[in-house]
Write an enzyme that holds these catalytic residues in place. Structure first.
Site, PDB file in Angstrom:
ATOM      1  N   GLU A 182       7.538   2.117 103.328  1.00  0.00           N
ATOM      2  CA  GLU A 182       8.985   1.873 103.413  1.00  0.00           C
ATOM      3  C   GLU A 182       9.355   1.005 104.607  1.00  0.00           C
ATOM      4  O   GLU A 182      10.356   0.308 104.590  1.00  0.00           O
ATOM      5  CB  GLU A 182       9.743   3.201 103.529  1.00  0.00           C
ATOM      6  CG  GLU A 182      10.309   3.671 102.221  1.00  0.00           C
ATOM      7  CD  GLU A 182      11.308   4.807 102.364  1.00  0.00           C
ATOM      8  OE1 GLU A 182      11.542   5.296 103.483  1.00  0.00           O
ATOM      9  OE2 GLU A 182      11.847   5.205 101.336  1.00  0.00           O
ATOM     10  N   HIS A 217     -15.951  10.992  95.803  1.00  0.00           N
ATOM     11  CA  HIS A 217     -16.346  11.196  94.409  1.00  0.00           C
ATOM     12  C   HIS A 217     -15.271  10.742  93.431  1.00  0.00           C
ATOM     13  O   HIS A 217     -15.278  11.138  92.271  1.00  0.00           O
ATOM     14  CB  HIS A 217     -16.696  12.675  94.196  1.00  0.00           C
ATOM     15  CG  HIS A 217     -17.767  13.146  95.138  1.00  0.00           C
ATOM     16  ND1 HIS A 217     -19.087  12.796  94.989  1.00  0.00           N
ATOM     17  CD2 HIS A 217     -17.688  13.871  96.282  1.00  0.00           C
ATOM     18  CE1 HIS A 217     -19.793  13.311  95.986  1.00  0.00           C
ATOM     19  NE2 HIS A 217     -18.969  13.965  96.789  1.00  0.00           N
ATOM     20  N   LYS A 265      18.818   4.106  92.863  1.00  0.00           N
ATOM     21  CA  LYS A 265      19.750   5.233  93.000  1.00  0.00           C
ATOM     22  C   LYS A 265      21.043   4.954  92.226  1.00  0.00           C
ATOM     23  O   LYS A 265      21.603   5.834  91.585  1.00  0.00           O
ATOM     24  CB  LYS A 265      20.059   5.466  94.478  1.00  0.00           C
ATOM     25  CG  LYS A 265      18.827   5.858  95.288  1.00  0.00           C
ATOM     26  CD  LYS A 265      19.167   6.072  96.740  1.00  0.00           C
ATOM     27  CE  LYS A 265      17.891   6.247  97.551  1.00  0.00           C
ATOM     28  NZ  LYS A 265      18.108   6.427  98.977  1.00  0.00           N
TER      29      LYS A 265
END
Ligand SMILES: O=P(O)(O)OC[C@H]1O[C@](O)(CO)[C@@H](O)[C@@H]1O
Length: 424
Positions: free
Chosen positions: A278, A299, A413
């Site tokens: 951000e 792994h 938003k």
């Protein structure tokens, strides 16, 4: 104590081999003068919250109030309003220092919420709602749902005792809600951004509830800040920022891996991922954070780190663990041909695996930095928080971007609100 290393070969020789020594030195000069400037004007408050700051007493009192009769502590908040506290909770879990159960539903998930309600004891539930803006839709939706659920069990007249709020002063839905409820509402520091707020009440109040020392976190952060001020060119933050930026400019590094060899730092890597992404992803620029945990990600992701594109700067965080943890039975392992692990501890294995990872990455020509903390403690976690925040801010300075805003996420938003109100 926080140290760093670039392996057996000196950083200088590695820079020479990559042909970027001059560019590194040039960026270093720029970073050091910025470090000097921010040190001279008082270090950024986010990284350097003194352990004698006035908010300590407020937090201690709030934590004491929360802990009365508390069996389940729920932290409602997302991103910077939750991840730092989660990193701290992991330390408390490892210490087994409190009898309180911690819940951090930081993403919005109907199934997870149903499950959470079925597992909580309402009368012993305390809810801390954190939102800097006081208007984050996910957090507010969770609050409304939690309030109704709790009210049905404890009654409207007792609700205030079950809630604490942290939000900025001013007219905000969350502040209004908390005040109308008559609950304790604490101020989020207006001058500190959410993802930089871990050492404020946002991370430290939950840490205190978890039985950890806020002073410890802040003392560790202060130590990192003073060595950053005293010897910027040697600090992990400055060297890291300069190296990452130089490799990005001249050697095609576009991704930044943080791999911690301690499960307890899993939440820390998530916190760092938000901080990095951000703060730096702006205007077509930025490097992508990758989080990993060793040994497990050896792994799953290691093949790519070793043999995929050479576009990653690798940071391996280690905690010395030789001779620590359960010991593997010697006779039993030998009987099955597992002589190499006979009599070793789990900590021995993790230590050797982290070494093996670093050496393998270096053999493949990857630039690897090891950050070593000498133990899992509040001070070291506080030091890591401070160091990575400083590194991020310095990197932003070198890139020429503003570390403290996140303009692009606002559009999503707006769409979310629109789509919700348009639902049939
Ligand atoms: O603390 P708030 O205002 O609820 O924001 C939560 C998170 O959402 C963001 O604003 C991004 O939408 C982050 O920067 C922040 O940490």
């Amino acid at each position: 104590m926080l140290n760093y290393s670039f392996g057996k070969n000196s950083l200088e020789s590695q820079l020479d081999a990559l042909g970027i020594r001059v560019a590194f030195e040039k960026n270093l000069t720029k970073a050091v003068s910025y470090a000097d400037a921010i040190s001279a004007s008082n270090l950024p408050a986010f990284a350097c919250q003194g352990s004698s700051a006035p908010d300590m007493a407020i937090m201690m009192a709030a934590a004491k109030r929360i802990k009365v009769g508390c069996s389940d502590f729920v932290l409602l908040g997302t991103g910077g309003s939750s991840l730092g506290a989660q990193a701290a909770f992991a330390l408390a879990r490892y210490r087994q220092s409190v009898g309180i159960r911690f819940h951090t539903p930081d993403s919005l998930c109907p199934f997870e919420m149903d499950y959470l309600f079925s597992s909580l004891n309402p009368s012993g539930t305390h809810i801390l709602v954190v939102s800097k803006s006081g208007s984050t839709a996910e957090t507010l939706a969770q609050l409304l749902v939690f309030r109704a659920w709790l009210e049905a069990s404890v009654g409207a007249e007792n609700l205030a005792d079950h809630f604490t709020f942290i939000t900025e002063p001013g007219a905000r839905p969350l502040r209004h809600y908390g005040e109308a409820l008559g609950a304790l509402v604490l101020d989020h520091p207006a001058d500190i951004g959410g993802r930089f707020s871990v050492l404020t009440k946002v991370g430290m109040l939950p840490a205190l509830v978890a039985g950890l020392s806020a002073k410890g976190f802040r003392d560790g952060a202060e130590r990192v800040c003073s060595s950053f001020s005293d010897q910027p060119a040697q600090s992990a933050a400055v060297v890291g920022a300069v190296l990452i930026h130089t490799l990005h400019q001249y050697r095609g590094i576009t991704q930044v891996l943080i791999m911690a060899y301690a499960d307890i730092l899993r939440a820390f890597t998530r916190w760092q991922g938000q901080l990095w992404a951000e703060s730096l992803g702006k205007g077509g620029l930025g490097t992508t954070p990758i989080r990993a945990i060793g040994p497990v990600d050896q792994h799953s992701q290691m093949q790519l780190f070793l043999d995929g594109p050479n576009d990653k700067f690798c940071t391996i965080i280690t905690v010395p663990s030789l001779n620590l943890g359960p010991r593997i039975d010697g006779a039993d392992s030998r009987a099955y041909g597992l002589d190499y692990m006979a009599g070793r501890t789990i900590g021995d294995m993790v230590t050797c695996e982290s070494r093996a990872t670093q050496d393998s990455l270096r053999l493949q020509g990857r630039m690897v930095r090891e950050i070593i903390i000498d133990s899992l403690s509040e001070a070291n976690l506080g030091g890591l928080f401070a160091s990575f925040m400083l590194e991020t801010v310095l990197t932003a300075h070198l890139m020429g971007v503003n570390a403290f805003d996140q303009p692009a996420v606002e559009q999503g938003k707006v769409f979310t609100r629109q789509y919700l109100s348009e639902l049939a």
